[in-house]
Write an enzyme that holds these catalytic residues in place. Sequence first.
Site, PDB file in Angstrom:
ATOM      1  N   SER A  24       0.838  -1.204   0.000  1.00 34.71           N
ATOM      2  CA  SER A  24       0.000   0.000   0.000  1.00 34.71           C
ATOM      3  C   SER A  24       0.869   1.249   0.000  1.00 34.71           C
ATOM      4  O   SER A  24       2.000   1.225   0.474  1.00 34.71           O
ATOM      5  CB  SER A  24      -0.867   0.049   1.250  1.00 34.71           C
ATOM      6  OG  SER A  24      -1.685  -1.078   1.328  1.00 34.71           O
TER       7      SER A  24
HETATM    8  N1  SAH Z   1       1.293  -5.555   4.409  1.00 32.75           N
HETATM    9  C1  SAH Z   1       2.195  -5.765   3.289  1.00 32.75           C
HETATM   10  C2  SAH Z   1       1.505  -5.597   1.936  1.00 32.75           C
HETATM   11  C3  SAH Z   1       0.466  -6.630   1.718  1.00 32.75           C
HETATM   12  S1  SAH Z   1      -0.021  -6.931   0.056  1.00 32.75           S
HETATM   13  C4  SAH Z   1       3.422  -4.893   3.409  1.00 32.75           C
HETATM   14  O1  SAH Z   1       3.566  -4.151   4.385  1.00 32.75           O
HETATM   15  O2  SAH Z   1       4.293  -4.986   2.540  1.00 32.75           O
HETATM   16  C5  SAH Z   1      -1.144  -8.268   0.403  1.00 32.75           C
HETATM   17  C6  SAH Z   1      -0.459  -9.566   0.732  1.00 32.75           C
HETATM   18  O3  SAH Z   1      -1.456 -10.493   1.171  1.00 32.75           O
HETATM   19  C7  SAH Z   1       0.240 -10.214  -0.444  1.00 32.75           C
HETATM   20  O4  SAH Z   1       1.585 -10.412  -0.132  1.00 32.75           O
HETATM   21  C8  SAH Z   1      -0.501 -11.548  -0.601  1.00 32.75           C
HETATM   22  O5  SAH Z   1       0.324 -12.607  -1.028  1.00 32.75           O
HETATM   23  C9  SAH Z   1      -1.028 -11.778   0.801  1.00 32.75           C
HETATM   24  N2  SAH Z   1      -2.150 -12.700   0.928  1.00 32.75           N
HETATM   25  C10 SAH Z   1      -3.218 -12.870   0.091  1.00 32.75           C
HETATM   26  N3  SAH Z   1      -4.054 -13.814   0.557  1.00 32.75           N
HETATM   27  C11 SAH Z   1      -3.514 -14.265   1.735  1.00 32.75           C
HETATM   28  C12 SAH Z   1      -3.911 -15.257   2.691  1.00 32.75           C
HETATM   29  N4  SAH Z   1      -5.036 -15.963   2.556  1.00 32.75           N
HETATM   30  N5  SAH Z   1      -3.106 -15.461   3.756  1.00 32.75           N
HETATM   31  C13 SAH Z   1      -1.959 -14.756   3.922  1.00 32.75           C
HETATM   32  N6  SAH Z   1      -1.533 -13.809   3.046  1.00 32.75           N
HETATM   33  C14 SAH Z   1      -2.301 -13.567   1.969  1.00 32.75           C
END
Ligand code: SAH
Length: 180
Positions: A24
């Site tokens: 984000s």
């Molecule tokens: N908070 C992160 C950005 C997150 S982007 C940061 O600070 O960089 C969203 C993330 O959620 C992605 O890496 C994706 O792979 C993960 N994601 C999607 N579905 C998920 C699930 N069911 N369990 C865990 N992670 C998941």
Amino acid sequence: MPPNLKDRTYQDIPQQIGHRQTISQPTTVMLMTQALHVASGQKILEIGTGTGYQAAILARIVESKGKIITTEIIPELVKLAKKNLNKARIKNVKVIYCDGSKGYAKASPYDRIIATAACPDIPKPLIKQLKPNGILLAPVGPLHGQSMLQVTKLDKKNKTKIENLGGFIFVPLRGEHGYK
Ligand code: SAH
């Protein structure tokens, strides 16, 4: 930042982190951190570790007596986050490779839960794993646009108060309680 995108480091935009995922924009991370009402000593669950950036910020605020459990479904990103957190010498974050849409019951209940991927609905297991008076923050709604919901758990029976903090677009939550 990936080496080829370093010149974008100080732009307030979502950034590519590989594997078709984005982090984000800093302003969104700031708004979410603020709406989570984080305090020293809390135990927090994050769904979607990505780079580990949001987890790192939360880790600093909860300080050494607090703990962040963060879950990620893409193994390469688990590895990247662990590397980043190590480099930043952050010791109170545990990165777990699992389907975080189900939460992480083993370490529950949590003071706070933050989902950083778009959720089709408020994942029920997450409410269950929250302490009474705990707060869950999650972008909820269809893939083309979600509402940031601040969900406060009012009692042991999973009764909640929900506030809508406005529109956002996140990458989709996968797994059991994610998009089909
Ligand atoms: N908070 C992160 C950005 C997150 S982007 C940061 O600070 O960089 C969203 C993330 O959620 C992605 O890496 C994706 O792979 C993960 N994601 C999607 N579905 C998920 C699930 N069911 N369990 C865990 N992670 C998941």
